[in-house]
Design a protein around this motif. Structure first.
Motif, PDB file in Angstrom:
ATOM      1  N   THR A  72      52.393  39.088  79.099  1.00  0.00           N
ATOM      2  CA  THR A  72      51.610  38.548  80.224  1.00  0.00           C
ATOM      3  C   THR A  72      51.955  39.211  81.545  1.00  0.00           C
ATOM      4  O   THR A  72      51.192  39.115  82.510  1.00  0.00           O
ATOM      5  CB  THR A  72      51.841  37.038  80.376  1.00  0.00           C
ATOM      6  OG1 THR A  72      53.236  36.798  80.667  1.00  0.00           O
ATOM      7  CG2 THR A  72      51.432  36.279  79.125  1.00  0.00           C
ATOM      8  N   GLU A  88      47.216  30.935  81.537  1.00  0.00           N
ATOM      9  CA  GLU A  88      46.193  31.152  80.509  1.00  0.00           C
ATOM     10  C   GLU A  88      46.825  31.272  79.125  1.00  0.00           C
ATOM     11  O   GLU A  88      46.281  30.742  78.136  1.00  0.00           O
ATOM     12  CB  GLU A  88      45.378  32.399  80.831  1.00  0.00           C
ATOM     13  CG  GLU A  88      44.258  32.699  79.841  1.00  0.00           C
ATOM     14  CD  GLU A  88      43.247  31.574  79.690  1.00  0.00           C
ATOM     15  OE1 GLU A  88      42.534  31.554  78.666  1.00  0.00           O
ATOM     16  OE2 GLU A  88      43.164  30.689  80.582  1.00  0.00           O
ATOM     17  N   ALA A  89      47.962  31.940  79.038  1.00  0.00           N
ATOM     18  CA  ALA A  89      48.652  32.037  77.749  1.00  0.00           C
ATOM     19  C   ALA A  89      49.088  30.661  77.266  1.00  0.00           C
ATOM     20  O   ALA A  89      48.945  30.319  76.079  1.00  0.00           O
ATOM     21  CB  ALA A  89      49.857  32.959  77.878  1.00  0.00           C
ATOM     22  N   ARG A  91      47.736  27.752  78.199  1.00  0.00           N
ATOM     23  CA  ARG A  91      46.541  26.953  77.933  1.00  0.00           C
ATOM     24  C   ARG A  91      45.997  27.238  76.533  1.00  0.00           C
ATOM     25  O   ARG A  91      45.658  26.312  75.785  1.00  0.00           O
ATOM     26  CB  ARG A  91      45.464  27.249  78.984  1.00  0.00           C
ATOM     27  CG  ARG A  91      44.241  26.351  78.894  1.00  0.00           C
ATOM     28  CD  ARG A  91      43.079  26.907  79.688  1.00  0.00           C
ATOM     29  NE  ARG A  91      42.591  28.167  79.116  1.00  0.00           N
ATOM     30  CZ  ARG A  91      41.829  28.236  78.026  1.00  0.00           C
ATOM     31  NH1 ARG A  91      41.473  27.137  77.370  1.00  0.00           N
ATOM     32  NH2 ARG A  91      41.430  29.412  77.573  1.00  0.00           N
ATOM     33  N   GLN A  92      45.925  28.502  76.183  1.00  0.00           N
ATOM     34  CA  GLN A  92      45.395  28.865  74.871  1.00  0.00           C
ATOM     35  C   GLN A  92      46.305  28.366  73.749  1.00  0.00           C
ATOM     36  O   GLN A  92      45.831  27.868  72.723  1.00  0.00           O
ATOM     37  CB  GLN A  92      45.228  30.378  74.779  1.00  0.00           C
ATOM     38  CG  GLN A  92      44.117  30.929  75.662  1.00  0.00           C
ATOM     39  CD  GLN A  92      43.934  32.425  75.485  1.00  0.00           C
ATOM     40  OE1 GLN A  92      44.361  33.008  74.489  1.00  0.00           O
ATOM     41  NE2 GLN A  92      43.305  33.077  76.453  1.00  0.00           N
ATOM     42  N   ALA A  93      47.609  28.494  73.937  1.00  0.00           N
ATOM     43  CA  ALA A  93      48.546  28.059  72.896  1.00  0.00           C
ATOM     44  C   ALA A  93      48.487  26.553  72.702  1.00  0.00           C
ATOM     45  O   ALA A  93      48.482  26.056  71.565  1.00  0.00           O
ATOM     46  CB  ALA A  93      49.964  28.494  73.257  1.00  0.00           C
ATOM     47  N   ALA A  95      46.012  24.581  73.440  1.00  0.00           N
ATOM     48  CA  ALA A  95      44.705  24.189  72.913  1.00  0.00           C
ATOM     49  C   ALA A  95      44.711  24.158  71.390  1.00  0.00           C
ATOM     50  O   ALA A  95      43.983  23.368  70.771  1.00  0.00           O
ATOM     51  CB  ALA A  95      43.627  25.140  73.422  1.00  0.00           C
ATOM     52  N   GLU A  96      45.530  25.005  70.776  1.00  0.00           N
ATOM     53  CA  GLU A  96      45.603  25.047  69.320  1.00  0.00           C
ATOM     54  C   GLU A  96      46.455  23.924  68.733  1.00  0.00           C
ATOM     55  O   GLU A  96      46.413  23.673  67.525  1.00  0.00           O
ATOM     56  CB  GLU A  96      46.167  26.402  68.874  1.00  0.00           C
ATOM     57  CG  GLU A  96      45.273  27.579  69.262  1.00  0.00           C
ATOM     58  CD  GLU A  96      45.822  28.910  68.800  1.00  0.00           C
ATOM     59  OE1 GLU A  96      46.837  28.901  68.067  1.00  0.00           O
ATOM     60  OE2 GLU A  96      45.254  29.953  69.170  1.00  0.00           O
TER      61      GLU A  96
END
Length: 258
Positions: A72, A88-89, A91-93, A95-96
């Protein structure tokens, strides 16, 4: 539902081990996300392996321990300079993961700028996930001190009431010994470990609930530890945080300063 740990550096989890071990006993789905990137891939890999080894020893699934900061550019000591990418990293992690029951994060205390930025991102992520509670763990801070001196694992009064967690002698002893999992950080722990356990001997281990409004304020009055030791001005970190969060919290901080 998952309990999400948002941590800056490999080994930060050590300061919250009573929460981790209690979570393992309770069968919680604990997820660990490390935010800082490293200029040395070799060092990152070694430190990542150390944290994974400790957590596996405690009963945490290694697949639930992720270095989300890799690539990142949110380098160790400079997470505030890459907040959008770091967030963002994360948030994506997350979210899963699905539903989030609770977030555990390093305290907003002015000890290390990366720790404070993790608290900031935790508050923003909590708002996006239905406002689960956020508990914070103190690592180190330096109000009313000078030079290299600091308070180890001493929650700031500014961060609200402390929830104390009782530990047996065996649990204390196991925690003390667990520092052996971080050979790459021996020099750091030679200084931090005695200060931490001096505090624990006097007051016990405790956590605090993060009020999201705190991230719009100065951690405490006076010079911060990271300003003294890492030569990073609070004004620089505050400007980066304000740019990331937007004008509402920036205005709140300015009003507090008046």
């Amino acid at each position: 539902m998952a309990v999400v740990y948002i941590l800056a550096h490999f080994d930060d989890e050590y300061c919250g081990l009573p929460l981790v071990t209690a979570g393992v006993r309770a069968g919680e789905d604990q997820r660990f996300f490390y935010v800082a990137d490293y200029a040395s891939a070799e060092l990152a890999e070694r430190r990542y392996a150390e944290s994974r080894a400790l957590l596996a020893h405690l009963g945490v699934d290694p697949a639930h321990v992720l270095h989300v900061g890799q690539g990142t550019g949110a380098l160790d000591g400079g997470v505030h300079r890459a907040l959008p990418a770091a967030y963002e990293a994360l948030r994506q992690a997350i979210a899963e993961v699905g539903a989030v029951e609770k977030i555990v994060v390093t305290a907003y205390e002015g000890g290390h700028m990366d720790h404070d930025m993790c608290a900031l991102m935790a508050a923003k992520l909590a708002a996006a996930h239905g406002h689960p509670p956020i508990e914070t763990i103190s690592l180190y801070n330096g109000p009313r001190l000078g030079g290299p001196f600091f308070h180890g694992a001493s929650p700031l009064p500014e961060n609200g009431p402390v929830r104390r967690i009782r530990l047996s002698f065996g649990e204390w002893f196991a925690w003390m010994l667990a520092v052996r999992f971080f050979p790459s950080q021996t020099k750091t722990w030679l200084g931090l470990w005695p200060a931490m356990f001096f505090t624990y001997a006097k007051r016990g281990f405790g956590v605090q609930r993060l009020d999201p409004a705190r991230i719009g304020q100065r951690p405490h009055a006076g010079v911060l530890f990271y300003e003294r030791m890492f030569k990073v001005p609070y004004a620089e970190v505050r400007a980066a945080a304000d740019a990331f969060l937007g004008p509402r919290l920036a205005l709140h901080d300015h009003q507090e300063a008046e």
